[in-house]
Design a protein around this motif. Structure first.
Motif, short mmCIF file in Angstrom:
data_model
loop_
_atom_site.label_atom_id
_atom_site.label_comp_id
_atom_site.label_asym_id
_atom_site.label_seq_id
_atom_site.Cartn_x
_atom_site.Cartn_y
_atom_site.Cartn_z
N ARG A 210 -2.78 -1.37 -3.85
CA ARG A 210 -3.69 -1.83 -2.81
C ARG A 210 -3.93 -3.33 -2.97
O ARG A 210 -3.66 -3.92 -4.03
CB ARG A 210 -5.05 -1.10 -2.90
CG ARG A 210 -4.99 0.39 -3.10
CD ARG A 210 -4.79 1.20 -1.84
NE ARG A 210 -5.80 1.03 -0.81
CZ ARG A 210 -6.32 2.06 -0.11
NH1 ARG A 210 -6.00 3.31 -0.41
NH2 ARG A 210 -7.17 1.85 0.87
N ASP B 272 -5.64 -4.60 8.26
CA ASP B 272 -5.54 -3.62 7.20
C ASP B 272 -5.16 -4.27 5.88
O ASP B 272 -4.26 -5.11 5.84
CB ASP B 272 -4.40 -2.66 7.61
CG ASP B 272 -4.79 -1.23 7.41
OD1 ASP B 272 -6.00 -0.98 7.23
OD2 ASP B 272 -3.90 -0.38 7.44
N GLU B 273 -5.84 -3.90 4.81
CA GLU B 273 -5.50 -4.41 3.46
C GLU B 273 -5.37 -5.93 3.47
O GLU B 273 -4.44 -6.52 2.92
CB GLU B 273 -4.19 -3.77 2.96
CG GLU B 273 -4.27 -2.27 2.75
CD GLU B 273 -5.20 -1.87 1.59
OE1 GLU B 273 -5.08 -2.45 0.51
OE2 GLU B 273 -6.05 -0.98 1.80
N LEU C 126 -12.13 -7.59 9.11
CA LEU C 126 -11.97 -6.13 9.08
C LEU C 126 -10.85 -5.65 9.99
O LEU C 126 -10.37 -4.52 9.83
CB LEU C 126 -13.28 -5.46 9.50
CG LEU C 126 -14.50 -5.85 8.66
CD1 LEU C 126 -15.77 -5.27 9.28
CD2 LEU C 126 -14.36 -5.37 7.23
N TYR D 101 -9.96 -7.82 2.19
CA TYR D 101 -10.56 -6.84 3.11
C TYR D 101 -11.44 -7.50 4.16
O TYR D 101 -12.42 -6.93 4.61
CB TYR D 101 -11.32 -5.76 2.33
CG TYR D 101 -10.40 -4.97 1.42
CD1 TYR D 101 -9.37 -4.21 1.97
CD2 TYR D 101 -10.53 -5.01 0.05
CE1 TYR D 101 -8.49 -3.51 1.16
CE2 TYR D 101 -9.65 -4.31 -0.77
CZ TYR D 101 -8.64 -3.57 -0.21
OH TYR D 101 -7.77 -2.89 -1.01
N LYS E 103 0.84 -1.20 0.00
CA LYS E 103 0.00 0.00 0.00
C LYS E 103 0.87 1.25 0.00
O LYS E 103 0.55 2.25 -0.64
CB LYS E 103 -0.90 -0.02 1.24
CG LYS E 103 -1.94 1.10 1.30
CD LYS E 103 -2.69 1.01 2.63
CE LYS E 103 -3.61 2.19 2.85
NZ LYS E 103 -4.20 2.15 4.21
N ALA F 10 -21.55 0.24 -8.99
CA ALA F 10 -22.30 0.21 -7.73
C ALA F 10 -23.15 1.47 -7.56
O ALA F 10 -24.26 1.41 -7.04
CB ALA F 10 -21.34 0.06 -6.56
N ARG F 11 -22.61 2.61 -8.00
CA ARG F 11 -23.37 3.85 -7.79
C ARG F 11 -24.49 4.01 -8.80
O ARG F 11 -25.57 4.50 -8.48
CB ARG F 11 -22.42 5.05 -7.91
CG ARG F 11 -21.60 5.30 -6.66
CD ARG F 11 -20.74 6.53 -6.82
NE ARG F 11 -19.84 6.68 -5.68
CZ ARG F 11 -18.72 7.38 -5.72
NH1 ARG F 11 -18.34 7.99 -6.83
NH2 ARG F 11 -17.97 7.49 -4.64
N LYS F 12 -24.20 3.64 -10.03
CA LYS F 12 -25.21 3.83 -11.09
C LYS F 12 -25.40 2.52 -11.84
O LYS F 12 -25.04 2.39 -13.01
CB LYS F 12 -24.77 4.95 -12.04
CG LYS F 12 -24.50 6.26 -11.29
CD LYS F 12 -24.47 7.46 -12.16
CE LYS F 12 -24.64 8.75 -11.39
NZ LYS F 12 -23.94 8.83 -10.07
N VAL G 126 -16.93 1.23 -9.07
CA VAL G 126 -17.60 2.36 -8.40
C VAL G 126 -18.85 2.78 -9.17
O VAL G 126 -19.94 2.86 -8.60
CB VAL G 126 -16.63 3.55 -8.27
CG1 VAL G 126 -17.33 4.72 -7.61
CG2 VAL G 126 -15.41 3.14 -7.47
#
Lengths: 128, 485
Positions: free
Chosen positions: B395, B420-421, B417, B414, B390, B475-477, B472
């Protein structure tokens, strides 16, 4: 990392801004949004809902994970940022501004005393 | 070839058909003669019109894009993606198992009932429990079933204030979710620096409102909870029960039994530990084992054995009721039974030994190249952190995408939780040393690329049919439906 001095911070990575009349505005920190990555959905309570300090009041979903939001104070939700439904990216782009989440009328203002100032929060996240 | 990427709608050519039916020998009737007007579609459905060959090619092509355990390595942590022996498919297709009906008279399905009875008994022996139900169709339904029995147990004793279920922060996400759906409030206890349940935090968390503690052992970090006896005592002394999430049972098969550790309820995932097919939506199977104190609350019916043979026992007056239509996913029960019978006790012990050996082999080989947050010996899986990479701008997500170029399904990322990473890697016992070595080579190459040419990782995958997805925007649109322009 952007941590405005005038805000208070919870160990669950929320910021709290006092707005007078026992009201506080709440969102998640710059650190939290960066860790989560691109946020795709924000689930918030409804106006009038009662929150209990340290209890979950909603969740934030990113492409990476879903995280719960924990109430930094107890009280009644008096305003909700409806824009986040269509524009969750505001939380990434402006976590302290258009990315705000709710306004709460506190039932026990002493909750604020348990929150951290910017320096202390900065120290906490650097430790991790 | 453009056809390979075309949607089936885009291949459509008006009038083309993949079928031909003989002329109907009953008179045609308009749909409006059967159905009310407002139920009838006003515009045509616009279904794709393609030939039989187009259709076959389309679906065959789609199936070739899948990755399954039969295509390649699949080290998806906590999912136990191991080989599903093909003999299971033979046995599940025996007519006596595949061509029967759940409402057939019991005397005509004695073989099927005997198999269920013996599977109940075998799973009880393997887990150290007294009784087993085979009904639940998945791990999460098993969790819910176990919690509902726990609830019924407390209520039967007039102990109605127990509304909290304690879940460690390394637990599977389904644990707090099942607790919530079962009407409890989930309370988290933090892990200690060794990645294990903190006994001190647990002592603080338990009380007269504790219904149960849910635990995976070994946990999602691949670590065995060494204090399990004390943990169980703490919960029992507070009046709560203790639930074993069997997701990681592959690590302890034939070596240790949840019943002996003090657990009161166990669920197993037959689609993980017992090699029934996993992924692609199942069907799963999540039998639940209980100690005698919970037996009165088992879902009904269970399979019993009496003087006239095997039968479905409905006489469980305090039962939480039926939780699944008929008798669970019976085909999966046949496969798991076949697995247990073909492996035998020594074979099952060997499973956990090899699963743990393979995981430790991978961990040691990868240790110089990645951060290993918990260094002690692991069980069947282990976690790496991508923190070192990272800092170079790469990532964990990028590294997972890059693994696709090596024909490997990426590990769980991930999760848990608290790392990290995180990358959670579970090789399982069915992989050869050569496969593990190839995976190690790929991972080392990716670690080098992160240092020398990070963009090769950041832009991966390069060799798959579909390159990096815009997750992204997806998922958003989301665009969930094809529409004709």
């Amino acid at each position: 990392m952007n941590l405005p001095k005038e805000l208070r911070y919870s160990d669950e990575h929320e910021w709290v801004k006092e707005e007078g009349d026992n009201k506080v505005r709440i969102g998640i920190t710059d650190f939290a949004q960066d860790e989560l990555g691109d946020i795709v959905f924000v689930e918030l309570p409804e106006e009038g809902d009662e929150l209990e300090v340290d209890s979950p009041f909603g969740s934030v979903e990113s492409v990476k994970t879903v995280s719960e939001l924990y109430a930094p104070v107890s009280g009644k939700v008096v305003e909700v940022n409806e824009d986040l439904e269509d524009s969750p990216e505001n939380v990434n782009e402006a976590p302290y501004d258009s990315g705000w989440m709710i306004v709460v009328e506190m039932s026990q203002p002493s909750d604020l005393e348990k929150l951290m100032d910017a320096d202390k929060y900065q120290a906490m996240v650097s430790e991790d | 070839m453009t056809e390979a990427k075309a949607l089936i709608f885009e291949m459509s050519n008006p009038g083309r058909r993949a079928y031909s039916l003989p002329e109907s020998d009953v008179p045609d009737k308009e749909a409006s003669e059967y159905l009310p007007e407002d139920m009838l579609r006003q515009t045509p459905a616009d279904l794709p019109e393609v030939s039989e060959l187009d259709l076959i090619r389309h679906y065959t092509e789609l199936s070739r894009r899948n990755h399954g355990i039969d295509n390649g390595f699949y080290p998806l942590g906590s999912c136990t993606m191991k080989y599903n022996p093909k003999i299971h498919e033979d046995v599940a297709r025996y007519l006596g198992f595949s061509n029967i009906h759940p409402y057939q008279p019991e005397e005509s399905v004695q073989g099927a009932l005997q198999l269920m009875y013996e599977l109940q008994r075998d799973l009880a022996e393997i887990t150290g429990m007294d009784r087993v139900t085979l009904q639940s169709a998945a791990g999460a339904q098993g969790e819910w079933t176990g919690l509902m029995m726990i609830k019924a147990y407390h209520e039967s004793r007039g102990d109605t204030k127990r509304d909290k279920v304690i879940v460690p922060d390394s637990a599977h996400g389904t644990n707090p979710a099942s607790a919530t759906v079962a009407g409890f409030q989930a309370v988290t206890v933090k892990s200690n620096e060794e990645g294990l349940v903190s006994v001190a935090s647990l002592k603080e968390a338990v009380g007269d409102d504790t219904a149960a503690l849910m635990l995976t052992n070994p946990n999602t970090l691949g670590l065995f909870e060494r204090e399990i006896k004390e943990i169980a005592d703490i919960v029992h002394e507070a009046g709560g029960l203790i639930y074993y999430d069997g997701a990681n049972a592959n690590a302890i098969l034939g070596q240790a039994r949840p019943g002996d550790m003090g657990f009161d309820v166990v669920h197993l995932n037959l689609h993980k530990t017992f090699t029934t097919p996993h992924g692609g939506g199942g069907p799963g199977s999540g039998p639940v084992g209980v100690k005698d104190i919970l037996a009165p609350f088992l879902p009904k019916p269970v399979v019993g054995k009496g003087s006239r043979g095997y039968y479905l026992d409905d006489d469980i007056p305090q039962s939480i009721g039926r939780i699944k239509a008929y008798h669970g996913n019976f085909g999966m029960l046949v496969r798991a039974y076949t697995y247990i019978r073909t492996m035998g006790p020594d074979g099952l012990r060997r499973v956990s030994e090899d699963a743990v050996l393979n995981a430790n082999y991978l961990m040691k080989k990868l240790q110089p190249y990645f951060d290993v947050p918990y260094q002690q010996f692991c069980k069947h899986e282990f976690v790496l952190s991508g923190n070192r990479q990272k800092k170079l701008g790469v990532r964990t997500l990028d590294m997972a995408k890059r693994l696709l170029d090596f024909g490997v399904h990426p590990p769980t990322i991930y999760f848990p939780l608290i790392v990290d990473e995180c990358m959670m890697i579970e090789p399982t016992e069915t992989e050869s040393k050569e496969t593990l070595d190839r995976f190690v080579e790929g991972m080392i190459q990716i670690a080098r690329e992160a240092e020398d040419c990070p963009e090769d990782v950041q832009e991966a995958p390069h060799h798959t049919m579909i390159k990096r997805l815009d997750e992204v925007t997806a998922a958003r649109k989301p665009v969930l439906r094809w529409t004709k322009e």
